[in-house]
Design a protein around this motif. Sequence first.
Motif, PDB file in Angstrom:
ATOM      1  N   ALA A   1       0.853  -1.197   0.000  1.00 12.24           N
ATOM      2  CA  ALA A   1       0.000   0.000   0.000  1.00 12.24           C
ATOM      3  C   ALA A   1       0.883   1.240   0.000  1.00 12.24           C
ATOM      4  CB  ALA A   1      -0.924  -0.002   1.217  1.00 12.24           C
ATOM      5  N   ASN A   2       0.275   2.352  -0.436  1.00 14.36           N
ATOM      6  CA  ASN A   2       1.043   3.594  -0.492  1.00 14.36           C
ATOM      7  C   ASN A   2       1.229   4.163   0.901  1.00 14.36           C
ATOM      8  OD1 ASN A   2      -1.884   4.099  -0.695  1.00 14.36           O
ATOM      9  ND2 ASN A   2      -1.272   6.262  -0.657  1.00 14.36           N
ATOM     10  N   ASP A   3       2.320   4.890   1.041  1.00  9.82           N
ATOM     11  CA  ASP A   3       2.619   5.612   2.282  1.00  9.82           C
ATOM     12  C   ASP A   3       2.683   7.091   1.925  1.00  9.82           C
ATOM     13  OD1 ASP A   3       3.394   6.474   4.748  1.00  9.82           O
ATOM     14  OD2 ASP A   3       5.436   5.664   4.645  1.00  9.82           O
ATOM     15  N   GLY A   4       1.497   7.739   1.903  1.00 17.75           N
ATOM     16  CA  GLY A   4       1.430   9.114   1.423  1.00 17.75           C
ATOM     17  C   GLY A   4       1.124   9.145  -0.071  1.00 17.75           C
ATOM     18  N   MET A   5       1.301  10.302  -0.678  1.00 14.75           N
ATOM     19  CA  MET A   5       0.967  10.505  -2.091  1.00 14.75           C
ATOM     20  C   MET A   5       1.987   9.810  -2.989  1.00 14.75           C
ATOM     21  SD  MET A   5      -1.381  11.834  -3.955  1.00 14.75           S
ATOM     22  CE  MET A   5      -2.115  13.059  -2.844  1.00 14.75           C
ATOM     23  N   VAL A   6       1.455   9.107  -4.026  1.00 13.95           N
ATOM     24  CA  VAL A   6       2.282   8.445  -5.024  1.00 13.95           C
ATOM     25  C   VAL A   6       1.916   9.036  -6.384  1.00 13.95           C
ATOM     26  CG1 VAL A   6       2.847   6.266  -6.144  1.00 13.95           C
ATOM     27  CG2 VAL A   6       2.473   6.326  -3.675  1.00 13.95           C
ATOM     28  N   THR A   7       2.894   9.347  -7.193  1.00 15.30           N
ATOM     29  CA  THR A   7       2.669   9.973  -8.496  1.00 15.30           C
ATOM     30  C   THR A   7       3.080   9.006  -9.597  1.00 15.30           C
ATOM     31  OG1 THR A   7       3.108  12.163  -7.565  1.00 15.30           O
ATOM     32  CG2 THR A   7       3.233  11.918  -9.957  1.00 15.30           C
ATOM     33  N   LEU A   8       2.195   8.929 -10.655  1.00 16.15           N
ATOM     34  CA  LEU A   8       2.454   8.111 -11.833  1.00 16.15           C
ATOM     35  C   LEU A   8       2.546   9.013 -13.060  1.00 16.15           C
ATOM     36  CD1 LEU A   8       2.596   5.404 -13.422  1.00 16.15           C
ATOM     37  CD2 LEU A   8       0.084   5.466 -13.511  1.00 16.15           C
ATOM     38  N   ARG A   9       3.615   8.865 -13.851  1.00  8.53           N
ATOM     39  CA  ARG A   9       3.788   9.640 -15.071  1.00  8.53           C
ATOM     40  C   ARG A   9       4.033   8.687 -16.227  1.00  8.53           C
ATOM     41  NH1 ARG A   9       6.869  12.182 -11.204  1.00  8.53           N
ATOM     42  NH2 ARG A   9       6.291  14.342 -10.674  1.00  8.53           N
ATOM     43  N   LEU A  10       3.225   8.800 -17.305  1.00  4.64           N
ATOM     44  CA  LEU A  10       3.436   8.011 -18.505  1.00  4.64           C
ATOM     45  C   LEU A  10       4.353   8.751 -19.455  1.00  4.64           C
ATOM     46  CD1 LEU A  10      -0.107   6.583 -19.352  1.00  4.64           C
ATOM     47  CD2 LEU A  10       1.761   5.465 -18.149  1.00  4.64           C
ATOM     48  N   ASP A  11       5.097   7.979 -20.209  1.00  3.95           N
ATOM     49  CA  ASP A  11       5.978   8.565 -21.220  1.00  3.95           C
ATOM     50  C   ASP A  11       5.129   9.202 -22.319  1.00  3.95           C
ATOM     51  OD1 ASP A  11       8.707   8.819 -22.498  1.00  3.95           O
ATOM     52  OD2 ASP A  11       7.670   7.613 -24.023  1.00  3.95           O
ATOM     53  N   PRO A  12       5.370  10.479 -22.691  1.00  6.37           N
ATOM     54  CA  PRO A  12       4.526  11.148 -23.711  1.00  6.37           C
ATOM     55  C   PRO A  12       4.478  10.388 -25.020  1.00  6.37           C
ATOM     56  CG  PRO A  12       5.907  12.742 -22.578  1.00  6.37           C
ATOM     57  CD  PRO A  12       6.359  11.398 -22.117  1.00  6.37           C
ATOM     58  N   ASP A  13       5.573   9.820 -25.463  1.00  2.00           N
ATOM     59  CA  ASP A  13       5.572   9.078 -26.721  1.00  2.00           C
ATOM     60  C   ASP A  13       4.645   7.880 -26.644  1.00  2.00           C
ATOM     61  OD1 ASP A  13       7.393  10.878 -27.726  1.00  2.00           O
ATOM     62  OD2 ASP A  13       9.148   9.643 -27.186  1.00  2.00           O
ATOM     63  N   LEU A  14       4.657   7.198 -25.476  1.00  2.00           N
ATOM     64  CA  LEU A  14       3.761   6.063 -25.301  1.00  2.00           C
ATOM     65  C   LEU A  14       2.306   6.519 -25.377  1.00  2.00           C
ATOM     66  CD1 LEU A  14       3.068   3.107 -24.522  1.00  2.00           C
ATOM     67  CD2 LEU A  14       3.364   3.774 -22.118  1.00  2.00           C
ATOM     68  N   ALA A  15       1.975   7.598 -24.655  1.00  2.00           N
ATOM     69  CA  ALA A  15       0.580   8.083 -24.643  1.00  2.00           C
ATOM     70  C   ALA A  15       0.147   8.556 -26.025  1.00  2.00           C
ATOM     71  CB  ALA A  15       0.439   9.210 -23.624  1.00  2.00           C
TER      72      ALA A  15
END
Length: 888
Positions: free
Chosen positions: A763-777
Amino acid sequence: MTKCAKIVGWLLLIGVISLLVLWKTLPQWLPKVAQYWLPVGTQLRVAHAPVWHDGALRIDQLSYLAQGCTLTNISQLSVAYHLGRWQLGADKVALDTACLSQLPSSADSAPQDLAHWQQQLSRLDLNIGNLLITPWQQYAGKLTLSSKGKLTQELRYQGQQLSFAATLDEQQQLNLHQFSIAVPGTPQPFQLRGKIKVPLSLDDWPSQGALAGVLTTGYLSKPLLLNLNWQQQHGVLTLTEQGDSQPLAHFPWQVSTNQIQIVAGQWQWPYGPQPLSGGVNLTLHDWDNGLEQTSIDARINVITSGKSGKGNAVLTVGPGNLSMINSDLKFQLSGQANLERMILNATLPGVFSGSVLNPTWVLYPGALLRAHGNVTPELRIRDARWPLAGVKVTAQGVTGRLQAIVDAQDRYWGNFNLHLDGQAQAFWPDKGHWQWRYWGNGNLPPLAARWDMAGKGSWHDRVITVDKLSTGFDHLQYGLVKVEAPRLTLTKPLTWQRDNHHPAFIAGLELVAKKVAFSDGGGYLPPAVLSLQLNGRDLDSFLWQGQLQANTIGPIPLRGRWDGERLRGEGWWPKQSLMVFQPLISEELGIKLRDGEFYAQAAFSAAREQGFIAGGHWVVKNGGMWLKDGELSGLDFVMSYRLKNHHWQLGAKEPVMLRIAALNNLFEMQNITADLQGTYPYSEGAPLTLSNVGMDILNGHMSLSALRLPQHDAAVLKLNAIDLSALFTVLQPKQFAMSGKVNGELPLYLNNPQWLVRNGWIANDGMVTLRLDPDLANSISESNLVAGTAIDWLRYMEIYHSYAKVDLDNLGHLTLSSKIHGVNTQKNNKREIILNYQHQENVFQLWRSLRFGDNLQEWLQQMLSAQPAISLQPAHLSQPKTSARTKE
């Protein structure tokens, strides 16, 4: 008249002076005068002139010599005549029987008529204070001989080990009132009494007689009774245990004019480990001509019985004669003796020569003794041979070539062949000289080895010396250790002084091994040399000390002792640089030692039944090394141990402690700790416990609860504040990135029939950030408009709640079911994104590839190019499932 008186006076004076001169010079002239009556080659010697004292003539020292050998030596001889009887006495009379051989053959001829002897002794009293006959000095005693009447004599003898009293009456009957002699090895002396009718001619056989004796031995609980009865020329000798009707020996005998025979004699001995029995036939030819002319012919057999059946051995003697001067009697022992577990075969021809008082035994060519069978339940002699041709045995010892060839098999020590060849000179144990050489070879199953040995030595009186010794093995295998080509040699001759008052045992040994290898991925010890010095009392009691060195490893001082059953020792490994132990690490591990220190201490004990036992501790301080994909520094390791029967008891008093300051491999880890305590290999009754396992990793901490082997409860792997940004920096996926921290617990099972991890969670411990690669998106949006709309919400996602359940079976199949709650603050921070994700993967293949990013990219492309919330099954994934939706 006056002139005549003067002449007579002078004559008397001259006579007195002459008598005085003759008296004083008697020691000079008496032996010469006596020479006319003594046998040729004999001599009488008087030390001092006789004196007259208390009515008796006294001679201080009188000796009788034969060919220069002192046959009789008389001290304080006295001769007196009182009331018609001669009184003879002496303080000490010493008789050396070895000088009898120097007498001429006619010297011992004497009248053989008993009446003549009785007449000579009729008016005589003889008293000897101490009669000493060599070589039977232990039977010395006081002798008295007295004539009571004209034909009656009484003889008494009193000593510590021999005494008797006998009377010879007028009817020529000898009455033995008491006879007692000490027998070695028996608690009570042998006693005999009886009557014998003595013939007038000593050349004749006594017409009748009866003797009864009693012998008490330490072998039997009851005394042995001896009975000898005869009438005219026939008689019987029996030996019986008191209270038993079956005699141990029954020898019928008969006497003729020139023969004495024992015919069909029988004997038995039922008291040993196995019963023995046999027969006796004996003939003495021409016995009436005296011992020198008597010819002996005999046959004696012994029947034995063992597990292999019955055996029969026969001793044939003669024809030949026994003599006080020069015996000549041939013999041969041949046949087989079956003992309880051993079988002996012998062919021993030879001759008995010399004096019966000091005989010589010589064995002829072809003399051979062989044996086979079980010495003990563990040791079997397959064939043992002792060639004895030419060996001579006398009272002084054994002389000749002594050989032994042994082929044996021991249940524990294996098969071996030994050869011994040497030359003896008047040798008995601890007396004389024997020099020999030896060689042999064999197998040693306990150490999976073949061995050989060779050397030479000697035994001189009480000192045994081994001058050369070389014994080696092709290899030694014990547990995880294999020693290549070890060889033991002497650096200092082995000397054993077998002295009860000052025993000593010393030796110098050197054991050299080409290589000592450690199996199961271990390294090896370079060519090693073990030097030892032995010092003690004997082979079963000595101290040893020395040192072990293998190139730059060591030297390691050693010391210990051997008590005949157990070898004990201890050693100290001095503080050394850790880098000298590089050969001990297998090259396959890719470890290069850099710095640090090592020291250790050990004690051990080895015995046949218990095997090998050892204990001690190892210490590593501030160790450092390079690894295949990183480095390790700040290594501290302390291990106490005990080893018995290939089982290691680790941390007997305190756990084995491992501390590592830093380890840089795939991840950077700091402050690594682990404690280990228990037994390996482990069992239910002797478990092994791993505890205090933890490390700082990825800006967080990872720990493991106590793991007991065999395992009953799960060991929980705890993740605390693991930084995803640090993790993704190490993995470097190109398609996405995450930041934030997570916690988790993964229950680990090592012996569960199905699961490795069951009901684990992350489980997360505080805020977790996810970023996708722009080329993939962008590529997904261009291929599918609907998917492109959904992917816009996942380009940047802040996850405020996530929970994943983790299961991993023992085939490597990972099942991860997760639910993620987050928002895309770049689009609308009030619109919640809920992502349900289920993933199945074979982690064994995953760890081999470590291509997390490529797997996720392929999964996202397949998922978002289709309808939302539908299940996808990529070819390289087992069963990933996901659904995504947004809500205000």
